[in-house]
Scaffold this motif. Structure first.
Motif, PDB file in Angstrom:
ATOM      1  N   GLY A  80     -23.024   3.165 -40.980  1.00 23.52           N
ATOM      2  CA  GLY A  80     -22.508   4.490 -40.684  1.00 23.52           C
ATOM      3  C   GLY A  80     -22.264   4.786 -39.216  1.00 23.52           C
ATOM      4  N   GLU A  81     -22.523   3.852 -38.342  1.00 26.13           N
ATOM      5  CA  GLU A  81     -22.302   4.043 -36.915  1.00 26.13           C
ATOM      6  C   GLU A  81     -21.428   2.922 -36.389  1.00 26.13           C
ATOM      7  OE1 GLU A  81     -25.226   5.422 -34.492  1.00 26.13           O
ATOM      8  OE2 GLU A  81     -26.165   6.626 -36.041  1.00 26.13           O
ATOM      9  N   GLN A  82     -20.918   3.084 -35.162  1.00 25.72           N
ATOM     10  CA  GLN A  82     -20.120   2.041 -34.524  1.00 25.72           C
ATOM     11  C   GLN A  82     -21.028   1.143 -33.689  1.00 25.72           C
ATOM     12  OE1 GLN A  82     -16.705   1.327 -34.787  1.00 25.72           O
ATOM     13  NE2 GLN A  82     -16.964   2.699 -36.521  1.00 25.72           N
ATOM     14  N   LEU A  83     -20.935  -0.157 -33.934  1.00 30.66           N
ATOM     15  CA  LEU A  83     -21.699  -1.146 -33.190  1.00 30.66           C
ATOM     16  C   LEU A  83     -20.758  -1.794 -32.182  1.00 30.66           C
ATOM     17  CD1 LEU A  83     -24.296  -2.884 -32.842  1.00 30.66           C
ATOM     18  CD2 LEU A  83     -23.327  -4.415 -34.580  1.00 30.66           C
ATOM     19  N   LEU A  84     -21.064  -1.658 -30.893  1.00 35.81           N
ATOM     20  CA  LEU A  84     -20.254  -2.242 -29.831  1.00 35.81           C
ATOM     21  C   LEU A  84     -20.665  -3.692 -29.615  1.00 35.81           C
ATOM     22  CD1 LEU A  84     -18.124  -1.871 -27.567  1.00 35.81           C
ATOM     23  CD2 LEU A  84     -20.031  -1.249 -26.061  1.00 35.81           C
ATOM     24  N   ILE A  85     -19.684  -4.589 -29.650  1.00 33.06           N
ATOM     25  CA  ILE A  85     -19.917  -6.005 -29.394  1.00 33.06           C
ATOM     26  C   ILE A  85     -19.192  -6.364 -28.103  1.00 33.06           C
ATOM     27  CG2 ILE A  85     -19.612  -8.362 -30.244  1.00 33.06           C
ATOM     28  CD1 ILE A  85     -19.547  -7.128 -33.090  1.00 33.06           C
ATOM     29  N   THR A  86     -19.904  -6.990 -27.185  1.00 32.27           N
ATOM     30  CA  THR A  86     -19.326  -7.418 -25.915  1.00 32.27           C
ATOM     31  C   THR A  86     -19.451  -8.929 -25.815  1.00 32.27           C
ATOM     32  OG1 THR A  86     -19.978  -5.351 -24.851  1.00 32.27           O
ATOM     33  CG2 THR A  86     -19.428  -7.185 -23.405  1.00 32.27           C
ATOM     34  N   MET A  87     -18.319  -9.566 -25.566  1.00 30.79           N
ATOM     35  CA  MET A  87     -18.257 -11.011 -25.376  1.00 30.79           C
ATOM     36  C   MET A  87     -18.007 -11.245 -23.893  1.00 30.79           C
ATOM     37  SD  MET A  87     -15.328 -13.467 -27.005  1.00 30.79           S
ATOM     38  CE  MET A  87     -14.231 -14.080 -25.728  1.00 30.79           C
ATOM     39  N   ALA A  88     -18.856 -12.031 -23.256  1.00 32.17           N
ATOM     40  CA  ALA A  88     -18.669 -12.367 -21.842  1.00 32.17           C
ATOM     41  C   ALA A  88     -18.846 -13.870 -21.686  1.00 32.17           C
ATOM     42  CB  ALA A  88     -19.683 -11.627 -20.978  1.00 32.17           C
ATOM     43  N   GLY A  89     -17.883 -14.500 -21.011  1.00 28.12           N
ATOM     44  CA  GLY A  89     -18.006 -15.941 -20.879  1.00 28.12           C
ATOM     45  C   GLY A  89     -17.100 -16.534 -19.826  1.00 28.12           C
ATOM     46  N   THR A  90     -17.194 -17.845 -19.726  1.00 29.11           N
ATOM     47  CA  THR A  90     -16.418 -18.625 -18.781  1.00 29.11           C
ATOM     48  C   THR A  90     -15.367 -19.425 -19.541  1.00 29.11           C
ATOM     49  OG1 THR A  90     -18.342 -18.805 -17.336  1.00 29.11           O
ATOM     50  CG2 THR A  90     -16.556 -20.382 -16.967  1.00 29.11           C
ATOM     51  N   VAL A  91     -14.124 -19.330 -19.080  1.00 30.99           N
ATOM     52  CA  VAL A  91     -13.012 -20.039 -19.703  1.00 30.99           C
ATOM     53  C   VAL A  91     -12.890 -21.419 -19.075  1.00 30.99           C
ATOM     54  CG1 VAL A  91     -10.526 -20.006 -20.146  1.00 30.99           C
ATOM     55  CG2 VAL A  91     -11.801 -17.852 -20.028  1.00 30.99           C
ATOM     56  N   GLN A  92     -12.796 -22.438 -19.929  1.00 32.28           N
ATOM     57  CA  GLN A  92     -12.543 -23.805 -19.472  1.00 32.28           C
ATOM     58  C   GLN A  92     -11.483 -24.370 -20.404  1.00 32.28           C
ATOM     59  OE1 GLN A  92     -16.561 -25.370 -19.722  1.00 32.28           O
ATOM     60  NE2 GLN A  92     -16.795 -25.179 -17.526  1.00 32.28           N
ATOM     61  N   GLY A  93     -10.221 -24.234 -20.009  1.00 30.49           N
ATOM     62  CA  GLY A  93      -9.122 -24.707 -20.852  1.00 30.49           C
ATOM     63  C   GLY A  93      -9.034 -23.910 -22.138  1.00 30.49           C
ATOM     64  N   ASP A  94      -9.262 -24.578 -23.275  1.00 28.39           N
ATOM     65  CA  ASP A  94      -9.194 -23.922 -24.582  1.00 28.39           C
ATOM     66  C   ASP A  94     -10.564 -23.569 -25.127  1.00 28.39           C
ATOM     67  OD1 ASP A  94      -6.401 -23.955 -24.752  1.00 28.39           O
ATOM     68  OD2 ASP A  94      -6.370 -25.970 -25.587  1.00 28.39           O
ATOM     69  N   ASP A  95     -11.569 -23.494 -24.257  1.00 25.28           N
ATOM     70  CA  ASP A  95     -12.931 -23.152 -24.667  1.00 25.28           C
ATOM     71  C   ASP A  95     -13.452 -21.987 -23.849  1.00 25.28           C
ATOM     72  OD1 ASP A  95     -13.261 -25.354 -26.506  1.00 25.28           O
ATOM     73  OD2 ASP A  95     -13.497 -26.656 -24.771  1.00 25.28           O
ATOM     74  N   ILE A  96     -14.296 -21.183 -24.475  1.00 20.10           N
ATOM     75  CA  ILE A  96     -15.035 -20.125 -23.780  1.00 20.10           C
ATOM     76  C   ILE A  96     -16.494 -20.290 -24.182  1.00 20.10           C
ATOM     77  CG2 ILE A  96     -15.433 -17.646 -23.498  1.00 20.10           C
ATOM     78  CD1 ILE A  96     -12.475 -17.206 -24.273  1.00 20.10           C
TER      79      ILE A  96
END
Length: 119
Positions: A80-96
């Motif tokens: 019944g509530e909004q869950l905030l999801i945060t993705m933080a990372g380092t990009v290396q070509g086609d990978d994070i």
């Protein structure tokens, strides 16, 4: 003169934005278990937009890229509530590689792999 130009070009390289536009498979482990979503990222300069799709539906994302550091957020309904999801990372070509944070729940490791680039 040529050496000055080369120095300027080389010194500008670390500030170049990574290209993260495309379709990604994102897997993360958080206190509530393992999760997987499909994410489409559109990139305009350092601004990111797009969507996440999982078994619960489709949700808009927004974020930013600074060099090789990416941050993306989206919200999903949870009890019944909004869950905030945060993705933080380092990009290396086609990978994070990075961290997924669920507001009020906790955080865990994250891995994303680009499946295709946007046309």
């Amino acid at each position: 003169m040529l050496s000055v130009l080369m120095t300027l070009l080389v010194s500008a390289l670390p500030f170049a934005q990574a290209d993260v536009a495309g379709n990604w498979r994102v897997e993360f482990v958080v206190p509530t278990g393992e999760r997987m979503v499909m994410m489409t990222i559109n990139q305009k300069g350092s601004a990111l937009s797009g969507r996440v799709v999982n078994e619960d539906g489709e949700f808009p994302v927004e974020g930013k890229i600074a060099g090789d550091q990416v941050t993306i957020q989206w919200s999903v309904p949870e009890q019944g509530e909004q869950l905030l999801i945060t993705m933080a990372g380092t990009v290396q070509g086609d990978d994070i590689n990075g961290v997924a944070r669920l507001s009020g729940v906790g955080e865990g490791s994250l891995y994303a792999r680009r499946l295709s680039r946007n046309p």
